[in-house]
Every structure is written in C-alpha cells, then in structure tokens.
Design a protein around this motif. Structure first.
Motif, mmCIF file in Angstrom:
data_model
loop_
_atom_site.group_PDB
_atom_site.id
_atom_site.type_symbol
_atom_site.label_atom_id
_atom_site.label_comp_id
_atom_site.label_asym_id
_atom_site.label_seq_id
_atom_site.Cartn_x
_atom_site.Cartn_y
_atom_site.Cartn_z
ATOM 1 N N SER A 34 -0.825 24.302 -34.255
ATOM 2 C CA SER A 34 -1.785 24.929 -33.623
ATOM 3 C C SER A 34 -1.412 26.472 -33.343
ATOM 4 C CB SER A 34 -2.156 24.061 -32.353
ATOM 5 O OG SER A 34 -0.974 23.933 -31.351
ATOM 6 N N TYR A 35 -2.339 27.202 -32.806
ATOM 7 C CA TYR A 35 -1.764 28.571 -32.781
ATOM 8 C C TYR A 35 -2.887 28.911 -31.505
ATOM 9 C CZ TYR A 35 0.377 29.424 -37.159
ATOM 10 O OH TYR A 35 1.328 29.396 -38.107
ATOM 11 N N LYS A 36 -2.143 29.416 -30.372
ATOM 12 C CA LYS A 36 -3.118 29.856 -29.176
ATOM 13 C C LYS A 36 -2.945 31.524 -28.973
ATOM 14 C CE LYS A 36 -3.177 29.868 -24.113
ATOM 15 N NZ LYS A 36 -2.493 29.336 -22.632
ATOM 16 N N THR A 38 -3.965 35.060 -27.135
ATOM 17 C CA THR A 38 -4.396 35.591 -25.969
ATOM 18 C C THR A 38 -4.737 37.176 -26.283
ATOM 19 O OG1 THR A 38 -3.161 34.199 -24.776
ATOM 20 C CG2 THR A 38 -3.984 35.977 -23.576
ATOM 21 N N GLN A 50 1.114 32.163 -29.874
ATOM 22 C CA GLN A 50 2.133 30.952 -29.576
ATOM 23 C C GLN A 50 1.452 29.997 -30.514
ATOM 24 O OE1 GLN A 50 1.242 30.643 -25.394
ATOM 25 N NE2 GLN A 50 3.600 31.042 -25.177
ATOM 26 N N GLN A 52 2.603 26.056 -32.302
ATOM 27 C CA GLN A 52 3.357 24.858 -31.977
ATOM 28 C C GLN A 52 3.067 23.919 -33.182
ATOM 29 O OE1 GLN A 52 1.750 23.145 -28.392
ATOM 30 N NE2 GLN A 52 2.912 24.348 -27.375
ATOM 31 N N GLU A 57 6.921 24.303 -29.482
ATOM 32 C CA GLU A 57 6.775 25.641 -29.917
ATOM 33 C C GLU A 57 7.712 26.232 -30.814
ATOM 34 O OE1 GLU A 57 7.268 29.633 -27.261
ATOM 35 O OE2 GLU A 57 5.745 28.610 -26.525
ATOM 36 N N GLN A 110 -8.742 33.491 -24.033
ATOM 37 C CA GLN A 110 -7.715 32.620 -25.037
ATOM 38 C C GLN A 110 -8.381 31.711 -25.944
ATOM 39 O OE1 GLN A 110 -7.592 31.929 -21.183
ATOM 40 N NE2 GLN A 110 -6.223 33.736 -21.153
ATOM 41 N N THR A 112 -7.517 28.702 -29.080
ATOM 42 C CA THR A 112 -6.822 27.906 -29.522
ATOM 43 C C THR A 112 -7.452 27.275 -30.887
ATOM 44 O OG1 THR A 112 -5.769 27.007 -27.306
ATOM 45 C CG2 THR A 112 -5.452 25.712 -29.249
ATOM 46 N N TRP A 127 -11.718 24.978 -33.116
ATOM 47 C CA TRP A 127 -11.427 26.193 -32.476
ATOM 48 C C TRP A 127 -11.960 25.970 -30.966
ATOM 49 C CZ3 TRP A 127 -8.834 30.782 -33.003
ATOM 50 C CH2 TRP A 127 -8.611 31.370 -34.254
ATOM 51 N N GLU A 128 -11.347 26.501 -29.967
ATOM 52 C CA GLU A 128 -11.819 26.542 -28.680
ATOM 53 C C GLU A 128 -11.582 27.840 -27.881
ATOM 54 O OE1 GLU A 128 -8.746 24.192 -25.830
ATOM 55 O OE2 GLU A 128 -10.139 22.847 -26.837
ATOM 56 N N LYS A 135 -11.801 26.503 -20.167
ATOM 57 C CA LYS A 135 -12.333 26.162 -21.404
ATOM 58 C C LYS A 135 -13.892 26.707 -21.362
ATOM 59 C CE LYS A 135 -10.730 22.673 -23.733
ATOM 60 N NZ LYS A 135 -10.545 21.292 -23.893
#
Length: 240
Positions: A34-36, A38, A50, A52, A57, A110, A112, A127-128, A135
């Motif tokens: 996963s990638y977050k 921002t 970021q 994970q 992480e 943000q 994700t 995707w969110e 959210k």
C-alpha cells in the motif's frame, strides 16, 4: 553482504544460485502493498509518500527530500509523483469549493492505494481519497466507479470522474504497476524464506535480512518503463 558463520553472500550470488523459475520463487503467502500519498497544494513539502508491506512501513518520501528510499523504490516514487502532480493541478482548480465545504483555508488530500495478492494467486486493488484524515471518496478500479462518502468528496469526484486520463492512470497504477511491484517484493521475500529454511541465511540475522531484501529487489529485472527511462505516469506495454 550477508551470510551464516563462515559464509558471505551477496544479493547477486543469491539470485544466481536459485533459477528464476524455481518453485521456491513463487509467492508463499498472501501479501499486500500500500501507498499513502498526501498532497498539500500550498504547503511545503507539497507531497509525501508512505509505503507499507503487510502493514510494515518501508518507505517515507517527500518531494523536498528522500528518506529510507533505495534505488528500487525510486521507480515507484517517480510513478506516484507524476500522478500527484496531476492531482495537485485538479486540487488547485477546485480549491475554492473544497474550502467552502470544509470551512478552512488550508487542507491536505490523502490518497491510499492498496494492491493484494492472495495465497491462491488472486490479485485485487483499490483507491480511496480523503481530506485531513476523513475518508471522502472511493474508487472501484474494477468497474471504474466512484462513491462519495462525505460532502467534500463531491467536487473531487466531479473533477476526477470527468477526467478520462486520470481515471486510466488510477486504474493502471493500481492494477498493473502496483501488482508488478508487489510481485517483485513477493519474489524477494520468497527467496529470503528459502535461504533461511535451507540454512543459507540465519533467522537471527533479522535486521540484516531486511537490508538483503532491498539488495535483492535492486537486482531484479527492471520494468519496461524503467528500462526505457520513462518518468511520471508510464503506459509502455499496458493494455487497458
């Protein structure tokens, strides 16, 4: 260099002793990547990423500097940063509408992205998006549909849903790029498991094993986009 007592092994040597098509190189268990992201349109740094693996992480990157990012992860950050630059343009266009809804002059978006590979080989991705920790918008990559969860998600939905190129990029990055990256990680982790189980690498070398994982990833074959020197959002070899 990593090894057991009396043995020194390099990532290249470890890849050489195990053929690419060996059964040990197949995924051993479910794995998620996963990638977050921002984006703060008027902030510094204006973007952060970021990453994970299974909730742990491994990457912490911002647009002003790089932290904990090795060569292999630079491939991912280039692709994601290209997407974020386009998202930033969209945010600047709808900024007045967002501010009117949330009631503050400065905000962050943000996003994700998560892709998963189950133990049976099935892949999934999603995707969110949200503002300041809430959210607000979901994107279903399978049917390319959007779901608004909060009022501030509506202006973003109208902008992104009407942008065919953006929709295509979100689908491609989640279902193709992310899965490719996930398979690279899965293969490297399977190799490490094999080395540990056969005594080539001691379980006690846990910290060093993480360094070796990065070394293995750096020596895996590059994607067509990377080999061609393409930065940003890449479409080489994609079939929509």
């Amino acid at each position: 260099m990593v090894g057991t007592v009396g043995t020194t092994l390099s990532p290249v040597f470890l890849l050489w002793i195990l053929p690419q098509h060996c059964a040990w190189a197949a995924p051993l268990r479910a794995i998620s990547l996963s990638y977050k992201i921002t984006i703060t349109p008027d902030g510094q740094p204006w973007c952060k990423i970021q990453g994970q693996i299974n909730g742990n992480e491994f990457l912490d990157y911002n647009c002003n500097s790089q932290k904990n990012a090795t060569e292999v992860w630079e491939r991912q950050t280039k692709t994601l940063k290209g997407l974020m630059e386009e998202l930033k343009k969209n945010l600047l266009d709808i900024k007045p509408g967002i501010i009117k809804i949330i009631g503050i002059d400065s905000f962050s978006l943000q996003g994700t992205m998560m892709c998963k590979q189950e133990s049976n080989g099935h892949n999934s991705a999603s995707w969110e998006f949200g503002f300041d920790g809430h959210k607000s918008l979901l994107f279903n990559v399978e049917n390319k549909s959007w779901t608004v969860l909060r009022p501030e998600g509506e202006p973003l939905n109208e902008t992104l849903a009407s942008d065919r190129a953006m929709t295509g990029d979100l689908v491609s990055i989640a279902t193709q790029d992310c899965i490719d990256w996930l398979q690279q990680v899965s293969r490297a982790q399977a190799l490490l498991s094999f080395f540990i189980s056969t005594g080539l690498l001691l379980e006690s070398f846990k910290t060093t094993s993480n360094q070796l994982l990065r070394g293995l990833l750096n020596h895996l074959p590059q994607s067509p986009c990377v080999a061609a020197g393409v930065t940003g959002v890449c479409h080489i070899g994609r079939h929509m």
